[in-house]
Design a protein around this motif. Structure first.
Motif, mmCIF file in Angstrom:
data_model
loop_
_atom_site.group_PDB
_atom_site.id
_atom_site.type_symbol
_atom_site.label_atom_id
_atom_site.label_comp_id
_atom_site.label_asym_id
_atom_site.label_seq_id
_atom_site.Cartn_x
_atom_site.Cartn_y
_atom_site.Cartn_z
ATOM 1 N N PRO A 13 0.821 -1.218 0.000
ATOM 2 C CA PRO A 13 0.000 0.000 0.000
ATOM 3 C C PRO A 13 0.852 1.265 0.000
ATOM 4 N N PHE A 19 -4.568 0.811 -0.982
ATOM 5 C CA PHE A 19 -4.391 0.198 -2.295
ATOM 6 C C PHE A 19 -5.419 0.901 -3.176
ATOM 7 N N GLN A 210 -1.310 -5.507 4.677
ATOM 8 C CA GLN A 210 0.018 -5.670 4.085
ATOM 9 C C GLN A 210 0.835 -6.722 4.841
ATOM 10 N N ARG A 213 -0.391 -10.242 4.261
ATOM 11 C CA ARG A 213 -0.017 -10.597 2.885
ATOM 12 C C ARG A 213 1.462 -10.934 2.780
ATOM 13 N N HIS A 253 0.125 -12.525 -5.000
ATOM 14 C CA HIS A 253 0.975 -11.331 -4.987
ATOM 15 C C HIS A 253 2.307 -11.504 -5.720
ATOM 16 N N GLU A 323 -6.851 -5.109 -0.724
ATOM 17 C CA GLU A 323 -6.012 -5.256 -1.914
ATOM 18 C C GLU A 323 -6.768 -6.033 -2.999
ATOM 19 N N TRP A 326 -8.970 -3.668 -4.784
ATOM 20 C CA TRP A 326 -8.176 -2.888 -5.734
ATOM 21 C C TRP A 326 -7.842 -3.720 -6.974
#
Lengths: 405, 276
Positions: A13, A19, A210, A213, A253, A323, A326
């Motif tokens: 981010p 995000f 974040q 993730r 990711h 995320e 996004w």
């Protein structure tokens, strides 16, 4: 193919924890200082080689990583299209991917000097993982679990208690994951000084989306190496079920910048999107703010959050990690949905064809693979994140099959 | 001058602090809630906080959670809360009303349209519990345009380094959250507050109200001796809840019971000598 995109999609981010328009830190003032404290501690920890080395050691020797990448020959043959691989997260200690991020977070809590850990749980996988890590580190653990989920996930409730955790049934709302998270946040507000909130998914206020993730990215990083070793190239498609979406972000990711890799997040359509009884935040919701972040949410016309439904307790949540919202808006990932019935069918097929009883969550991902693989050529490759094992779900599945255990 | 500023100026001239009762809009039904709202000033409310029901009130304890659930069941919405304020303003143009709630219903309504309608309805200020200053940029400009005070919460965890940032966009008054915790649970001791409030005062000239854990007339009196106002919520909602019948419906004496309690609180607040 698989050229890196000119502007990386892996940089989020931003400094505000966003995000695109999603994410952020929408919490009561009481929590802001501790959340900033977590962020600072996390930024220090992830740049500390000793911290990361210790986390890697735990993943290897305690969790049993790397988890295998399994070529499903019988399933592939059955579906008659693309080659299907499973990333075997269900083989991790505690039976799901959750432990990856939990160990990182509990190490962080210890580093921050917080002796008391709280967590919310839906299916119980995150609760079990948290209770496990707390046992390992000798920390006090309190797990909030919706009363409805306590009923349908008794084995995991007992596991958590065996591991020394206190399990608190939450009766507000529908007594599911959303309500457990409310109660977790309330506990944290009242105990900020000595407590760390170990959030189980890529949601909540920054830095949680974040941080969770980053820890879960071990899934995608391993997958990348393993598929290159097995096939000499990257897969054509990644598929993973999405509740909050931590297993999915972990797989997706590391591949976001690889144009040739299609990405599918699978939401729970419950009794069908048109029935209104589902947990598909992207397919059936719109952006809003809940549990500290802005993201797609199931809500009514007045901005009241509506109850999610899924046969899978782990997907029974009205939101999704920011995320993912996004990635949906920029079109990098495609979000599809799968009904309870389709997941049940995939659950049984997987058991019979591969000798793997998947978690109902993962069965949602598999149900989409069953639709996708036959549409793809035989030289194409799909990787499914088999995020958890299904032992915890056999009672639910038996009930739906009309079997009394 | 805004109603909030005017009211605090008036109270300062009288040498006393403010009693700020909180009720949840539509709890337990629109008519009872409206009757309560109308009668609060007569019972001694100097300012009123009107709660906007939300399904997931993460800073609230069981009392306010249940109030919200009753209100939602009775059809409570943000638009409904605005309509209550409009009705109230037909008879009372002086008592400030602050809407208190969570961000999502406002986002759903639309920030700009909400601020316009709130201003037009006679709302004076907003407390949005889950909108810290870092996330206020989508709402703050519209609130400012409509002359709505954005009232921020300051908690015991808000340290001196952070205080100026929180205070920067705050107007109307400061809402000091007396405990690190949720509503309707613990209370802060007088000594703790006597240390906390001067710390905030060093950073601001705005009036300071104390909420979270102010339940009894004595606690309200202590709060206005230390600060400029006392917010009482869960104690009043407990009285309301206890007065309901077994189906959760208001009884004939529901409104009176709550107002009697407001009168007791008001007497205590008025009797507490506040140094000028």
């Amino acid at each position: 193919m698989n050229k890196p995109l000119p502007n990386s999609l892996r940089q989020g981010p931003d400094g505000r924890g966003r995000f695109g328009q999603f994410g952020g830190r929408y919490v009561a003032e009481t929590l802001m200082p501790v959340i900033q404290e977590v962020e600072q501690a996390y930024n220090e920890a992830r740049n500390d080689p000793a911290f990361m080395a210790e986390w890697r050691r735990l993943l290897k020797d305690y969790v049993g990583r790397p988890s295998p990448l399994w070529l499903c020959e019988r399933l592939t043959e059955h579906l008659g299209g693309a080659k299907v691989y499973f990333k075997r997260e269900e083989l991790n200690h505690t039976g799901a991917h959750k432990i990856n991020a939990v160990l990182g977070q509990i190490m962080l809590a210890k580093r921050m000097g917080k002796p008391r850990i709280i967590a919310e749980t839906g299916a119980g996988q995150h609760g079990v993982a948290t209770a496990t890590a707390c046992a390992l580190f000798g920390l006090k653990c309190v797990v909030y679990m919706g009363a409805t989920d306590v009923e349908r996930q008794q084995p995991n409730v007992f596991r958590m208690k065996l591991l020394g955790a206190e399990v608190v049934p939450v009766t507000s709302g529908a007594g599911t994951l959303k309500d457990a998270m409310n109660e977790g946040l309330r506990d944290w507000v009242a105990n900020v000084a000595d407590t760390y909130y170990c959030i189980g998914t890529v949601a909540g206020p920054a830095p949680f989306p974040q941080m969770v993730r980053d820890f879960q990215c071990v899934i995608g990083e391993e997958t990348r190496q393993q598929i290159l070793a097995a096939e000499g190239r990257l897969p054509d498609a990644l598929v993973c079920a999405v509740g909050g979406g931590s297993s999915a972000m972990g797989l997706f990711h590391p591949f976001l910048d690889d144009e040739g890799v299609a990405i599918y997040g699978v939401e729970a359509a419950g009794r069908g999107l048109e029935s209104g009884e589902h947990a598909a935040a992207i397919a059936g919701g719109r952006p809003g703010v809940l549990h500290g972040n802005k993201t797609y949410l199931l809500q009514d016309n007045h901005g009241q959050i509506t109850e999610a439904h899924s046969i899978s307790a782990g997907l029974d949540y009205p939101g999704i990690g920011p995320e993912h919202s996004w990635l949906h808006e920029i079109g990098r990932a495609t979000y599809v949905s799968v009904t309870d019935d389709e997941a049940l069918e995939a659950f049984q097929l997987c058991s019979k064809l591969e000798g793997i009883i998947p978690a109902l969550e993962s069965a949602h991902g598999l149900a989409h693979v069953m639709k996708l693989a036959p549409t793809m050529d035989k030289d194409k490759i799909i990787v499914l994140n088999l995020s958890g094992r299904g032992d915890k779900d056999i009672f639910t599945v038996a009930k739906h099959m009309g079997v009394t255990l | 001058m805004s109603r909030i500023a005017a009211r605090f100026a008036q109270l300062k001239a009288e040498g006393r602090g403010a009693l700020m009762p909180f009720i949840e809009a539509y709890d337990p039904d629109p008519a009872t809630s409206m009757a309560l709202l109308r009668c609060l000033p007569g019972a001694g409310a100097d300012l009123i906080e009107l709660g906007v029901p939300f399904t997931d009130p993460m800073a609230d304890g069981p009392t306010v959670q249940l109030a919200g659930q009753r209100a939602l069941k009775a059809g409570g919405t943000l638009a409904g809360a605005l309509a209550m304020v409009r009705d109230f303003r037909r008879e009372d143009d002086e008592t400030p009303i602050v809407l208190m709630g969570y961000l999502n219903p406002i986002l759903s309504y639309g920030e700009e349209r909400f601020c316009r309608d709130a201003g037009a309805s006679g709302v004076d200020g907003l407390i949005v519990v889950d909108m810290p200053p870092e996330e206020a940029d989508a709402l703050a400009p519209h609130a400012a345009t409509e002359g709505l005070d954005l009232i921020r919460l300051i908690a015991p965890t808000t340290d001196d380094a952070r205080l100026p940032k929180v205070l920067a966009g705050t107007s109307g008054f400061i809402y000091y959250v007396a405990i690190a915790g949720i509503t309707g649970t613990r209370s802060a001791s007088r000594d703790v507050l006597a240390e906390a409030i001067p710390r905030v005062r060093r950073h601001t000239d705005l009036p300071i109200a104390i909420g979270f854990g102010v339940r009894t007339p004595q606690q309200a009196a202590e709060a206005v001796q230390i600060a400029d106002g006392a917010v009482v919520a869960s104690a009043l909602i407990d009285t309301l809840a206890k007065s309901l019948d077994d189906k959760g419906r208001a009884r004939p004496d529901t409104v009176r019971k709550v107002l009697d309690q407001v009168r007791e609180l008001s007497e205590a607040v008025r009797g507490a000598r506040v140094p000028a």
